[in-house]
Write a protein that holds these residues in place. Structure first.
Motif, PDB file in Angstrom:
ATOM      1  N   ALA A  29       0.823  -1.209   0.000  1.00  0.00           N
ATOM      2  CA  ALA A  29       0.000   0.000   0.000  1.00  0.00           C
ATOM      3  C   ALA A  29       0.857   1.259   0.000  1.00  0.00           C
ATOM      4  O   ALA A  29       0.450   2.292  -0.528  1.00  0.00           O
ATOM      5  CB  ALA A  29      -0.954  -0.004   1.194  1.00  0.00           C
ATOM      6  N   SER A  30       2.040   1.160   0.597  1.00  0.00           N
ATOM      7  CA  SER A  30       2.958   2.302   0.633  1.00  0.00           C
ATOM      8  C   SER A  30       4.369   1.792   0.903  1.00  0.00           C
ATOM      9  O   SER A  30       4.561   0.638   1.298  1.00  0.00           O
ATOM     10  CB  SER A  30       2.545   3.287   1.733  1.00  0.00           C
ATOM     11  OG  SER A  30       2.760   2.708   3.010  1.00  0.00           O
ATOM     12  N   VAL A  33       4.879   0.505   4.477  1.00  0.00           N
ATOM     13  CA  VAL A  33       4.484  -0.879   4.763  1.00  0.00           C
ATOM     14  C   VAL A  33       5.675  -1.810   4.534  1.00  0.00           C
ATOM     15  O   VAL A  33       6.004  -2.649   5.376  1.00  0.00           O
ATOM     16  CB  VAL A  33       3.273  -1.288   3.889  1.00  0.00           C
ATOM     17  CG1 VAL A  33       2.998  -2.775   3.994  1.00  0.00           C
ATOM     18  CG2 VAL A  33       2.046  -0.476   4.273  1.00  0.00           C
ATOM     19  N   GLN A  70      -0.661  -6.914   8.112  1.00  0.00           N
ATOM     20  CA  GLN A  70      -0.676  -6.098   6.896  1.00  0.00           C
ATOM     21  C   GLN A  70      -1.600  -6.703   5.841  1.00  0.00           C
ATOM     22  O   GLN A  70      -2.334  -5.980   5.170  1.00  0.00           O
ATOM     23  CB  GLN A  70       0.740  -5.935   6.333  1.00  0.00           C
ATOM     24  CG  GLN A  70       1.609  -5.030   7.176  1.00  0.00           C
ATOM     25  CD  GLN A  70       3.011  -4.909   6.634  1.00  0.00           C
ATOM     26  OE1 GLN A  70       3.487  -5.759   5.879  1.00  0.00           O
ATOM     27  NE2 GLN A  70       3.701  -3.858   7.039  1.00  0.00           N
ATOM     28  N   ASN A  73      -5.258  -6.191   6.691  1.00  0.00           N
ATOM     29  CA  ASN A  73      -5.663  -4.787   6.560  1.00  0.00           C
ATOM     30  C   ASN A  73      -5.416  -4.236   5.150  1.00  0.00           C
ATOM     31  O   ASN A  73      -5.330  -3.024   4.949  1.00  0.00           O
ATOM     32  CB  ASN A  73      -4.938  -3.941   7.608  1.00  0.00           C
ATOM     33  CG  ASN A  73      -5.481  -4.222   8.986  1.00  0.00           C
ATOM     34  OD1 ASN A  73      -6.564  -3.798   9.335  1.00  0.00           O
ATOM     35  ND2 ASN A  73      -4.738  -4.997   9.765  1.00  0.00           N
ATOM     36  N   ASP A  74      -5.311  -5.153   4.176  1.00  0.00           N
ATOM     37  CA  ASP A  74      -5.166  -4.791   2.761  1.00  0.00           C
ATOM     38  C   ASP A  74      -3.992  -3.862   2.490  1.00  0.00           C
ATOM     39  O   ASP A  74      -4.066  -2.985   1.639  1.00  0.00           O
ATOM     40  CB  ASP A  74      -6.464  -4.175   2.225  1.00  0.00           C
ATOM     41  CG  ASP A  74      -7.623  -5.138   2.275  1.00  0.00           C
ATOM     42  OD1 ASP A  74      -7.401  -6.336   1.974  1.00  0.00           O
ATOM     43  OD2 ASP A  74      -8.743  -4.723   2.613  1.00  0.00           O
ATOM     44  N   GLN A  75      -2.887  -4.085   3.210  1.00  0.00           N
ATOM     45  CA  GLN A  75      -1.694  -3.276   2.998  1.00  0.00           C
ATOM     46  C   GLN A  75      -0.691  -3.955   2.077  1.00  0.00           C
ATOM     47  O   GLN A  75       0.231  -3.313   1.582  1.00  0.00           O
ATOM     48  CB  GLN A  75      -1.040  -2.941   4.341  1.00  0.00           C
ATOM     49  CG  GLN A  75      -1.919  -2.065   5.205  1.00  0.00           C
ATOM     50  CD  GLN A  75      -1.311  -1.809   6.566  1.00  0.00           C
ATOM     51  OE1 GLN A  75      -0.557  -2.616   7.098  1.00  0.00           O
ATOM     52  NE2 GLN A  75      -1.638  -0.658   7.129  1.00  0.00           N
TER      53      GLN A  75
END
Length: 96
Positions: A29-30, A33, A70, A73-75
């Motif tokens: 996601a970023s 992460v 992660q 939480n869809d990361q």
């Protein structure tokens, strides 16, 4: 002889995922992460290099927990989750 620890290998794998084909697929996601995972692996690498099996096992468990968190939480993508979890399980087998 080049001695690369399993945690170093996984850390390199995360870096390649960040910059490779997965970047466009939003594997992480970023960058934060991926950086959180890399920080765990840096600690694991330190303990691996010093032969501290109990510390390696403890931090591998923490890495797997973070990875699971992660993913839940869809990361991170499902593909990357399974890839890294498989590699983390290899560390558990080696140091657990």
């Amino acid at each position: 002889m080049l001695n690369i620890t399993l945690s170093s290998y996984i850390n390199l794998d995360i870096t390649s995922v960040q910059g490779g084909r997965y970047k466009e697929e939003k594997a992480f996601a970023s960058d934060a992460v991926a950086d959180a995972l890399k920080r765990h692996l840096t600690a694991i690498d330190h303990f691996e290099n010093n032969g501290l099996a109990d510390k390696v096992a403890k931090h591998v468990d923490g890495f797997k927990s973070l990875l699971h968190h992660q993913f839940e939480n869809d990361q991170i993508s499902e593909e990357v989750y399974h890839r890294l979890m498989t590699e983390a399980e290899s560390m558990t087998g080696q140091w657990g």
